[in-house]
Design a protein around this motif. Structure first.
Motif, PDB file in Angstrom:
ATOM      1  N   UNK A  34       0.882  -1.124  -0.019  1.00 57.40           N
ATOM      2  CA  UNK A  34      -0.020   0.046  -0.088  1.00 57.40           C
ATOM      3  C   UNK A  34       0.885   1.108  -0.020  1.00 57.40           C
ATOM      4  N   UNK A  35       0.948   2.120  -1.201  1.00 55.34           N
ATOM      5  CA  UNK A  35       1.656   3.208  -1.164  1.00 55.34           C
ATOM      6  C   UNK A  35       1.374   4.482  -0.086  1.00 55.34           C
ATOM      7  N   UNK A  36       2.375   4.889   0.540  1.00 53.14           N
ATOM      8  CA  UNK A  36       2.046   6.199   1.347  1.00 53.14           C
ATOM      9  C   UNK A  36       3.117   7.338   0.835  1.00 53.14           C
ATOM     10  N   UNK A  38       2.832  10.452  -1.157  1.00 53.05           N
ATOM     11  CA  UNK A  38       1.719  11.391  -1.762  1.00 53.05           C
ATOM     12  C   UNK A  38       2.138  11.805  -3.155  1.00 53.05           C
ATOM     13  N   UNK A  39       3.348  11.823  -3.476  1.00 55.65           N
ATOM     14  CA  UNK A  39       3.533  12.113  -5.043  1.00 55.65           C
ATOM     15  C   UNK A  39       3.317  11.058  -6.048  1.00 55.65           C
ATOM     16  N   UNK A  40       3.343   9.563  -5.567  1.00 54.87           N
ATOM     17  CA  UNK A  40       3.216   8.483  -6.283  1.00 54.87           C
ATOM     18  C   UNK A  40       1.515   8.281  -6.502  1.00 54.87           C
ATOM     19  N   UNK A  41       0.883   9.194  -6.100  1.00 53.76           N
ATOM     20  CA  UNK A  41      -0.602   9.168  -6.302  1.00 53.76           C
ATOM     21  C   UNK A  41      -0.946   9.520  -7.746  1.00 53.76           C
ATOM     22  N   UNK A  42      -0.102  10.333  -8.197  1.00 56.33           N
ATOM     23  CA  UNK A  42      -0.424  10.916  -9.405  1.00 56.33           C
ATOM     24  C   UNK A  42      -0.091  10.092 -10.843  1.00 56.33           C
ATOM     25  N   UNK A  63      -0.875  -1.055  -4.350  1.00 56.80           N
ATOM     26  CA  UNK A  63      -2.091  -0.315  -4.107  1.00 56.80           C
ATOM     27  C   UNK A  63      -2.114   1.565  -4.058  1.00 56.80           C
ATOM     28  N   UNK A  64      -2.695   2.193  -4.287  1.00 51.75           N
ATOM     29  CA  UNK A  64      -2.867   3.542  -4.224  1.00 51.75           C
ATOM     30  C   UNK A  64      -1.748   4.179  -4.971  1.00 51.75           C
ATOM     31  N   UNK A  65      -1.266   3.611  -6.073  1.00 52.53           N
ATOM     32  CA  UNK A  65      -0.348   4.348  -7.099  1.00 52.53           C
ATOM     33  C   UNK A  65      -1.304   4.575  -8.267  1.00 52.53           C
ATOM     34  N   UNK A  79      -6.670  10.335   1.984  1.00 49.98           N
ATOM     35  CA  UNK A  79      -5.792   9.227   2.014  1.00 49.98           C
ATOM     36  C   UNK A  79      -6.100   8.342   3.226  1.00 49.98           C
ATOM     37  N   UNK A  80      -6.273   9.141   4.566  1.00 53.81           N
ATOM     38  CA  UNK A  80      -6.535   7.988   5.558  1.00 53.81           C
ATOM     39  C   UNK A  80      -7.673   7.254   5.481  1.00 53.81           C
ATOM     40  N   UNK A  81      -8.796   7.518   4.719  1.00 57.01           N
ATOM     41  CA  UNK A  81      -9.891   6.663   4.465  1.00 57.01           C
ATOM     42  C   UNK A  81      -9.495   5.701   3.414  1.00 57.01           C
ATOM     43  N   UNK A  82      -8.719   6.004   2.138  1.00 62.87           N
ATOM     44  CA  UNK A  82      -8.561   5.160   1.342  1.00 62.87           C
ATOM     45  C   UNK A  82      -7.476   4.016   1.794  1.00 62.87           C
ATOM     46  N   UNK A  83      -6.375   4.300   2.624  1.00 64.81           N
ATOM     47  CA  UNK A  83      -5.415   3.322   2.973  1.00 64.81           C
ATOM     48  C   UNK A  83      -6.109   2.274   4.035  1.00 64.81           C
ATOM     49  N   UNK A  84      -7.039   2.848   4.841  1.00 64.22           N
ATOM     50  CA  UNK A  84      -7.380   1.868   5.994  1.00 64.22           C
ATOM     51  C   UNK A  84      -8.437   1.100   5.411  1.00 64.22           C
TER      52      UNK A  84
END
Length: 304
Positions: A34-36, A38-42, A63-65, A79-84
């Motif tokens: 799970x990616x944390x 923040x710039x790899x979200x884009x 996930x979350x890339x 992000x908190x909602x998505x990651x959890x």
């Protein structure tokens, strides 16, 4: 059904090898990453963020890339909602979630008890107008009266406005929303592993990474992103390296100056990351250049 599978969080400065270790641990623990960062979200911000290409993911689900277009503004609360949600979903399949990234607040948001105060655009606009017209002194005085802790820490106008906004909306001091080093019960058990490295070696790695970025087409990536609106992107445009390379492409500096500036900015960011994570006593530290890195990490996980 959720299991008691631990969340493994790999933290530390940029260029310490978190992604490689995450993939190795995922193979050993039947895990998913799970990616944390923040710039790899884009989408499209690949080379400049050191996003692992598919070949380096080695078949491990990440996930979350690539979840946001450039126009989206990254939000810690979102992000908190998505990651959890993703951690729960991974656990429901009896797999191991491996949270990986150097964005300290995002890691804390995923794992710790962390509230996000409400916002009110109209109130914030009124407060901003007052500051623009009369200066920030009167708001700073109000903040000192209701939240002296925040008043001591916050120096710039934007944050003072936000702190006053929160107090007026909730009646609670802004400082009461600061994160605690206490895991959210819904996320436990958690094992945090930090990768440390000698400062001189870290600087070498950063230089090597930036050089590799240029060699693998980073300038062309930034050109493509500029055509897609990078310069006006609310969050993505602030990414280290992209700002510098946009300056070069605009003719404001040379390519070498942009590269050198990126290296310096990345070193500073790495120092901030080290300071952030080293302050957390829950992190188990291991040497990023140890030849037996994965074994050490697995021993920590098994004994926790």
């Amino acid at each position: 059904m959720q299991t008691n599978t631990p969340v493994i969080a790999l933290v530390g400065a940029t260029a310490t090898g978190k992604t490689r270790l995450a993939v190795g641990l995922a193979h050993a623990l039947d895990g998913e990453v799970v990616n944390a960062d923040s710039m790899q979200f884009y989408k499209g911000m690949d080379i400049g963020t050191a996003k692992a290409p598919l070949a380096e993911r080695d078949g491990i689900v990440h996930h979350l890339l690539d979840i946001y277009d450039l126009s989206m503004e990254a939000s810690v609360a979102e992000f908190q909602r998505l990651a959890r949600d993703k951690i729960r979903e991974i656990r429901s399949r009896a797999k191991t979630p491996i949270l990986t990234g150097g964005s300290g607040l995002y890691v804390r948001a995923a794992l710790d008890i962390l509230e996000f105060p409400p916002t009110d655009d109209d109130l914030r606009e009124r407060l901003t107008s007052q500051v623009n017209q009369f200066g920030v002194a009167h708001l700073a005085a109000e903040l000192r009266a209701v939240d002296p802790d925040a008043a001591r820490r916050l120096k710039d106008d934007r944050r003072i406005i936000r702190a006053v906004e929160v107090y007026r909306l909730t009646g609670r001091p802004f400082s009461s929303y600061m994160p605690r080093r206490q895991y959210d019960p819904d996320m436990t058990p958690v094992v945090q592993i930090g990768l440390r490295i000698d400062r001189a070696r870290l600087h070498e790695r950063i230089e090597q990474r930036v050089a590799a970025m240029v060699e693998t087409g980073w300038v062309a990536e930034v050109e493509k992103l500029l055509a897609a609106g990078l310069a006006d992107a609310p969050t993505a445009s602030r990414a280290i390296g992209y700002r510098q390379m946009m300056g070069y492409l605009a003719g404001a500096t040379t390519q070498q100056a942009a590269i050198d500036s990126t290296i310096v900015a990345t070193r500073r960011f790495a120092r901030r990351q080290e300071t952030w994570f080293k302050a957390d006593p829950r992190v188990h530290w291991i040497d990023a250049e140890d030849s037996d890195l994965k074994t050490q990490a697995l021993e920590i996980i098994e004994s926790s």
